[in-house]
Design a protein around this motif. Structure first.
Motif, PDB file in Angstrom:
ATOM      1  N   LYS A   7       0.827  -1.206   0.000  1.00  0.00           N
ATOM      2  CA  LYS A   7       0.000   0.000   0.000  1.00  0.00           C
ATOM      3  C   LYS A   7       0.863   1.258   0.000  1.00  0.00           C
ATOM      4  CE  LYS A   7      -4.058  -1.893   2.424  1.00  0.00           C
ATOM      5  NZ  LYS A   7      -4.855  -1.817   3.682  1.00  0.00           N
ATOM      6  N   ALA A   8       2.026   1.171   0.673  1.00  0.00           N
ATOM      7  CA  ALA A   8       2.930   2.323   0.738  1.00  0.00           C
ATOM      8  C   ALA A   8       3.683   2.547  -0.570  1.00  0.00           C
ATOM      9  CB  ALA A   8       3.921   2.136   1.883  1.00  0.00           C
ATOM     10  N   GLY A   9       3.599   1.559  -1.474  1.00  0.00           N
ATOM     11  CA  GLY A   9       4.122   1.769  -2.814  1.00  0.00           C
ATOM     12  C   GLY A   9       5.507   1.251  -3.106  1.00  0.00           C
ATOM     13  N   PHE A  10       6.117   0.491  -2.162  1.00  0.00           N
ATOM     14  CA  PHE A  10       7.481   0.045  -2.438  1.00  0.00           C
ATOM     15  C   PHE A  10       7.653  -1.476  -2.482  1.00  0.00           C
ATOM     16  CE2 PHE A  10       7.374   0.815   2.173  1.00  0.00           C
ATOM     17  CZ  PHE A  10       7.895  -0.340   2.687  1.00  0.00           C
ATOM     18  N   LEU A  11       6.689  -2.255  -2.035  1.00  0.00           N
ATOM     19  CA  LEU A  11       6.808  -3.714  -2.122  1.00  0.00           C
ATOM     20  C   LEU A  11       6.154  -4.200  -3.404  1.00  0.00           C
ATOM     21  CD1 LEU A  11       7.795  -6.253  -0.461  1.00  0.00           C
ATOM     22  CD2 LEU A  11       5.371  -6.607   0.039  1.00  0.00           C
ATOM     23  N   GLU A  12       6.933  -4.896  -4.231  1.00  0.00           N
ATOM     24  CA  GLU A  12       6.425  -5.370  -5.521  1.00  0.00           C
ATOM     25  C   GLU A  12       5.596  -6.632  -5.381  1.00  0.00           C
ATOM     26  OE1 GLU A  12       9.576  -5.851  -8.295  1.00  0.00           O
ATOM     27  OE2 GLU A  12      10.376  -3.846  -7.974  1.00  0.00           O
ATOM     28  N   LYS A  13       6.100  -7.606  -4.596  1.00  0.00           N
ATOM     29  CA  LYS A  13       5.357  -8.862  -4.460  1.00  0.00           C
ATOM     30  C   LYS A  13       5.891  -9.653  -3.279  1.00  0.00           C
ATOM     31  CE  LYS A  13       8.018 -12.122  -7.351  1.00  0.00           C
ATOM     32  NZ  LYS A  13       7.914 -13.133  -8.423  1.00  0.00           N
ATOM     33  N   ILE A  14       5.126 -10.674  -2.902  1.00  0.00           N
ATOM     34  CA  ILE A  14       5.548 -11.626  -1.887  1.00  0.00           C
ATOM     35  C   ILE A  14       5.750 -12.983  -2.552  1.00  0.00           C
ATOM     36  CG2 ILE A  14       3.157 -12.175  -1.247  1.00  0.00           C
ATOM     37  CD1 ILE A  14       4.213 -12.596   1.655  1.00  0.00           C
ATOM     38  N   VAL A  15       6.821 -13.663  -2.182  1.00  0.00           N
ATOM     39  CA  VAL A  15       7.121 -15.002  -2.685  1.00  0.00           C
ATOM     40  C   VAL A  15       6.903 -15.984  -1.535  1.00  0.00           C
ATOM     41  CG1 VAL A  15       8.879 -16.532  -3.650  1.00  0.00           C
ATOM     42  CG2 VAL A  15       8.801 -14.116  -4.346  1.00  0.00           C
ATOM     43  N   VAL A  16       6.012 -16.927  -1.731  1.00  0.00           N
ATOM     44  CA  VAL A  16       5.651 -17.889  -0.687  1.00  0.00           C
ATOM     45  C   VAL A  16       6.340 -19.217  -0.959  1.00  0.00           C
ATOM     46  CG1 VAL A  16       3.761 -19.168   0.368  1.00  0.00           C
ATOM     47  CG2 VAL A  16       3.429 -16.781  -0.299  1.00  0.00           C
ATOM     48  N   ILE A  17       7.134 -19.676   0.001  1.00  0.00           N
ATOM     49  CA  ILE A  17       7.734 -21.009  -0.084  1.00  0.00           C
ATOM     50  C   ILE A  17       6.761 -21.988   0.563  1.00  0.00           C
ATOM     51  CG2 ILE A  17       9.730 -22.453   0.389  1.00  0.00           C
ATOM     52  CD1 ILE A  17      10.361 -20.055  -1.391  1.00  0.00           C
ATOM     53  N   SER A  18       6.002 -22.663  -0.254  1.00  0.00           N
ATOM     54  CA  SER A  18       5.023 -23.628   0.225  1.00  0.00           C
ATOM     55  C   SER A  18       5.711 -24.994   0.350  1.00  0.00           C
ATOM     56  CB  SER A  18       3.823 -23.666  -0.727  1.00  0.00           C
ATOM     57  OG  SER A  18       2.838 -24.570  -0.282  1.00  0.00           O
ATOM     58  N   SER A  19       5.046 -26.061   0.004  1.00  0.00           N
ATOM     59  CA  SER A  19       5.600 -27.402   0.198  1.00  0.00           C
ATOM     60  C   SER A  19       4.878 -28.403  -0.689  1.00  0.00           C
ATOM     61  CB  SER A  19       5.445 -27.822   1.660  1.00  0.00           C
ATOM     62  OG  SER A  19       5.730 -29.198   1.846  1.00  0.00           O
ATOM     63  N   SER A  20       5.584 -29.460  -1.033  1.00  0.00           N
ATOM     64  CA  SER A  20       4.953 -30.569  -1.751  1.00  0.00           C
ATOM     65  C   SER A  20       3.897 -31.252  -0.895  1.00  0.00           C
ATOM     66  CB  SER A  20       6.005 -31.589  -2.181  1.00  0.00           C
ATOM     67  OG  SER A  20       6.666 -32.150  -1.050  1.00  0.00           O
ATOM     68  N   MET A  21       3.890 -30.983   0.420  1.00  0.00           N
ATOM     69  CA  MET A  21       2.893 -31.593   1.307  1.00  0.00           C
ATOM     70  C   MET A  21       1.481 -31.115   1.017  1.00  0.00           C
ATOM     71  SD  MET A  21       3.836 -33.927   3.484  1.00  0.00           S
ATOM     72  CE  MET A  21       2.680 -33.814   4.867  1.00  0.00           C
ATOM     73  N   VAL A  22       1.331 -30.064   0.228  1.00  0.00           N
ATOM     74  CA  VAL A  22      -0.029 -29.651  -0.126  1.00  0.00           C
ATOM     75  C   VAL A  22      -0.702 -30.705  -0.999  1.00  0.00           C
ATOM     76  CG1 VAL A  22       0.524 -27.201   0.063  1.00  0.00           C
ATOM     77  CG2 VAL A  22       0.681 -28.331  -2.172  1.00  0.00           C
ATOM     78  N   TYR A  23       0.097 -31.580  -1.622  1.00  0.00           N
ATOM     79  CA  TYR A  23      -0.431 -32.671  -2.451  1.00  0.00           C
ATOM     80  C   TYR A  23      -0.610 -33.963  -1.648  1.00  0.00           C
ATOM     81  CZ  TYR A  23       0.964 -29.775  -6.479  1.00  0.00           C
ATOM     82  OH  TYR A  23       1.111 -28.767  -7.401  1.00  0.00           O
ATOM     83  N   GLU A  24      -0.622 -33.848  -0.341  1.00  0.00           N
ATOM     84  CA  GLU A  24      -0.653 -35.026   0.526  1.00  0.00           C
ATOM     85  C   GLU A  24      -1.777 -35.999   0.171  1.00  0.00           C
ATOM     86  OE1 GLU A  24      -1.673 -35.749   5.223  1.00  0.00           O
ATOM     87  OE2 GLU A  24      -0.572 -33.931   4.698  1.00  0.00           O
ATOM     88  N   CYS A  25      -2.936 -35.502  -0.214  1.00  0.00           N
ATOM     89  CA  CYS A  25      -4.097 -36.364  -0.446  1.00  0.00           C
ATOM     90  C   CYS A  25      -4.457 -36.510  -1.920  1.00  0.00           C
ATOM     91  CB  CYS A  25      -5.304 -35.823   0.332  1.00  0.00           C
ATOM     92  SG  CYS A  25      -5.106 -35.953   2.115  1.00  0.00           S
ATOM     93  N   THR A  26      -3.577 -36.106  -2.803  1.00  0.00           N
ATOM     94  CA  THR A  26      -3.893 -36.233  -4.218  1.00  0.00           C
ATOM     95  C   THR A  26      -3.881 -37.700  -4.653  1.00  0.00           C
ATOM     96  OG1 THR A  26      -3.357 -35.416  -6.439  1.00  0.00           O
ATOM     97  CG2 THR A  26      -1.507 -36.057  -5.041  1.00  0.00           C
ATOM     98  N   ASP A  27      -4.605 -37.989  -5.708  1.00  0.00           N
ATOM     99  CA  ASP A  27      -4.521 -39.311  -6.326  1.00  0.00           C
ATOM    100  C   ASP A  27      -4.216 -39.162  -7.816  1.00  0.00           C
ATOM    101  OD1 ASP A  27      -6.908 -38.328  -7.265  1.00  0.00           O
ATOM    102  OD2 ASP A  27      -8.149 -39.972  -6.519  1.00  0.00           O
ATOM    103  N   THR A  28      -3.662 -38.013  -8.193  1.00  0.00           N
ATOM    104  CA  THR A  28      -3.308 -37.727  -9.580  1.00  0.00           C
ATOM    105  C   THR A  28      -1.802 -37.579  -9.700  1.00  0.00           C
ATOM    106  OG1 THR A  28      -5.400 -36.552  -9.873  1.00  0.00           O
ATOM    107  CG2 THR A  28      -3.701 -36.198 -11.541  1.00  0.00           C
ATOM    108  N   TYR A  29      -1.180 -38.383 -10.547  1.00  0.00           N
ATOM    109  CA  TYR A  29       0.275 -38.384 -10.693  1.00  0.00           C
ATOM    110  C   TYR A  29       0.670 -38.408 -12.173  1.00  0.00           C
ATOM    111  CZ  TYR A  29      -0.408 -39.948  -5.916  1.00  0.00           C
ATOM    112  OH  TYR A  29      -0.820 -40.048  -4.629  1.00  0.00           O
TER     113      TYR A  29
END
Length: 274
Positions: A45-67
């Motif tokens: 909002k103050a005009g100087f931060l361009e973006k945030i980079v989020v380091i997530s994890s492969s664990m978000v796919y913990e329950c997937t059944d698509t490979y």
């Protein structure tokens, strides 16, 4: 002034921590995430931060059944069952919510099973017994290396050993993360970053065994210990998007990564830091 904020601070540990500190991991990491996003929203909002980079994890796919699991698969797969995986997914919702409400651009990165030097004893973790060897961490590579270097025979492995992972050299991950931070094409995108090559835990253990003991050492032998509840059996990423959009690749082989990691772990065992 900060132009890009990389949100990677978190309480982390191995699979034993997922179970022993389930509430603490969720609560503390949510506090860290919320604080980071609050500051970034105001900075944008103050005009100087361009973006945030989020380091997530492969664990978000913990329950997937698509490979192999694509970034778009998260729209249809069930949420993670572990509090650690669920909180990592929450960080991605923070990013999307901050963009939707405040116009804060983001990039989401999902590393898969980093292998590299530098990991030491987790400050909130405790020792666990695996066979006749006490360990201070439960990440699979350092744990297997320690047990083999300390002479465990047969080697104790959690579960059947058929669990499949894509063990990715940390140096390759670092290069991919840098591209995600700096390349404007990464704006409001999410990326799996991983080696395309997978190995079972048993295959990993046998490679480490042969590297530690050499060609004239004892034959590889292992026994299966009771697995943890959230020991995901299959985690296979699709890395096509990262290659296509940002030309990100993770070419370093497991064997080459271990050639760097093994001497470092031997040194840390001697120092008592892991």
């Amino acid at each position: 002034k900060i132009e890009i904020f990389v949100a990677c601070a978190a309480i982390i540990g191995g699979i034993s921590m997922f179970h022993r500190l389930a509430y603490f991991l969720l609560a503390e990491n949510e506090r860290i995430t919320c604080s980071a996003f609050d500051v970034c929203v105001e900075a944008h909002k103050a005009g100087f931060l361009e973006k945030i980079v989020v380091i997530s994890s492969s664990m978000v796919y913990e329950c997937t059944d698509t490979y192999p699991s694509k970034e778009t698969d998260l729209k249809s797969c069930p949420p993670p069952q572990s509090t650690y995986g669920f909180q990592k997914l929450a960080t991605e919702y923070f990013a999307k919510g901050a963009w939707q409400q405040h116009g804060l651009p983001y990039t989401i990165i999902r590393p898969f099973n980093a292998v590299g030097i530098g990991e030491q004893r987790a400050t909130v973790d405790s020792e666990v017994l695996s066979g006749n060897v006490k360990l201070a961490m439960s990440h699979v590579v350092p744990d297997l290396v320690q047990k083999i270097m300390k002479g465990q025979n047969p080697l104790h492995i959690l579960g059947s050993g058929e669990q499949k992972r894509h063990y990715t050299y940390a140096g390759d991950l670092a290069q991919g993360i840098i591209k995600c931070i700096l390349d404007p094409r990464a704006r409001n995108e999410d990326f799996n970053i991983s080696t395309p090559v997978g190995h079972t835990v048993k295959e990993l253990a046998e490679v480490i065994w042969k590297k530690v003991h050499g060609p004239d050492g004892p034959p590889f032998a292992f026994v299966s210990d009771e697995p943890f509840e959230y020991d995901v059996q299959l985690r296979v990423p699709c890395v096509e998007k990262a290659k296509r959009v940002l030309n990100i690749e993770c070419p370093t082989s497991l064997e080459a990564a271990l050639d760097e990691v093994l001497p470092w772990i031997r040194e840390q065992i001697a120092k008592g830091t892991i």
